[in-house]
Scaffold this active site. Sequence first.
Site, PDB file in Angstrom:
ATOM      1  N   SER A  99      -4.565  -4.674  -7.128  1.00 38.65           N
ATOM      2  CA  SER A  99      -3.915  -5.106  -6.451  1.00 38.65           C
ATOM      3  C   SER A  99      -2.288  -3.889  -6.414  1.00 38.65           C
ATOM      4  O   SER A  99      -2.873  -3.215  -7.300  1.00 38.65           O
ATOM      5  CB  SER A  99      -3.320  -6.454  -7.754  1.00 38.65           C
ATOM      6  OG  SER A  99      -4.527  -7.181  -8.288  1.00 38.65           O
ATOM      7  N   SER A 154      -7.580  -8.310  -3.300  1.00 39.41           N
ATOM      8  CA  SER A 154      -6.416  -7.516  -3.498  1.00 39.41           C
ATOM      9  C   SER A 154      -5.410  -7.841  -3.905  1.00 39.41           C
ATOM     10  O   SER A 154      -5.039  -8.768  -2.317  1.00 39.41           O
ATOM     11  CB  SER A 154      -6.067  -5.946  -3.038  1.00 39.41           C
ATOM     12  OG  SER A 154      -4.976  -5.457  -3.304  1.00 39.41           O
ATOM     13  N   ASP A 172      -1.865  -8.635  -2.954  1.00 38.50           N
ATOM     14  CA  ASP A 172      -0.424  -7.620  -2.387  1.00 38.50           C
ATOM     15  C   ASP A 172       0.754  -8.897  -2.432  1.00 38.50           C
ATOM     16  O   ASP A 172       1.184  -8.812  -1.418  1.00 38.50           O
ATOM     17  CB  ASP A 172      -0.990  -7.189  -1.558  1.00 38.50           C
ATOM     18  CG  ASP A 172      -2.072  -5.437  -1.485  1.00 38.50           C
ATOM     19  OD1 ASP A 172      -3.027  -5.385  -2.403  1.00 38.50           O
ATOM     20  OD2 ASP A 172      -3.183  -5.650  -0.775  1.00 38.50           O
TER      21      ASP A 172
END
Length: 325
Positions: A222, A260, A262
């Site tokens: 992340s 992830s 983000d």
Amino acid sequence: MADDSREQSPARVRELGVVVGSLPTGPLNAITDVPGVRVGHTTLTGDGLNTGVTAIVPDGWESALPAAVAVGNGYGKLVGSTQVDEVGVIETPILLTGTLSTFRVADALITWILDRNPSATSLNPIVGETNDGHLSDIRRRPITPAHVHDALDTASADLPAEGCCGAGTGTAALGFKAGIGTASRALDQGTVGALVQANFSGLLTVLGRPIPAEPIDADGNSCMIVVATDLPLDSRQLSRLARRAIFAMARVGSDYAPGSGDYAIAFTTSRTAGYADRDLRAPFQAVMESVEEALLNSLTAAETTTGFNGHTAYAVPHDRIRPPS
């Protein structure tokens, strides 16, 4: 993977000869170049722990500041994001930490604010996270209110620590040890600064040059990005800056993996909107450059770290970062 970085000292990427973009930096080349923005860290290491808290504390948060959130991939926890989306302001400092400590940090942030405002009855704490479980015993959830309050109380306008500190103590990115990074750009009308907590996968790329590494077998990839400015932008315009912050991850080689989380949150310390959309070209460029450089700083300022269960994340060798002669 052989570690050929043990003898190097942490450095900022410009110290290695890498200059990102064409805009000038602020005096510190940090998010704290934005007037009224302070940063504090609390770092926990040893006994299977590599984790911490990072606090971004802008002046004026008590009476709300214009803000916006952008989500590149929502596989993560960003406490308070829906209200920022709905109302377009932040009303607390912004805190970063490890995944399973997110909610303890949010509770401690509320306590810190209630202690300072006896009349408060509703608060929207802003807390982001990345998963530092590869290098830290994440299930222990070791962050206490004292750790959170220390990061808030010690926040300063100096150059923030980078690399293995605060919320970046146990993170890794692009196959190498990473952590916290920051950078800024100075414009005629104001300043744009960024701070990142880097913990994502991909192929490290420096000014278009790939630097391969063996993948780190870790759960959770992340990136949390905080963008600050003093430009007179409204929430809608700040959302456009926040999206560019996530775009900038591609410049350093992010693969935007399915797991992830983000996120970018952008805020301004200005309470006077009125910036024309046609004039956003320079702020967009400033965000892209400052985030790219902050991400690289998060790597070059980090040190090889061995943590939980003997897992190791190796620092990127600086000789591989320096431009070819």
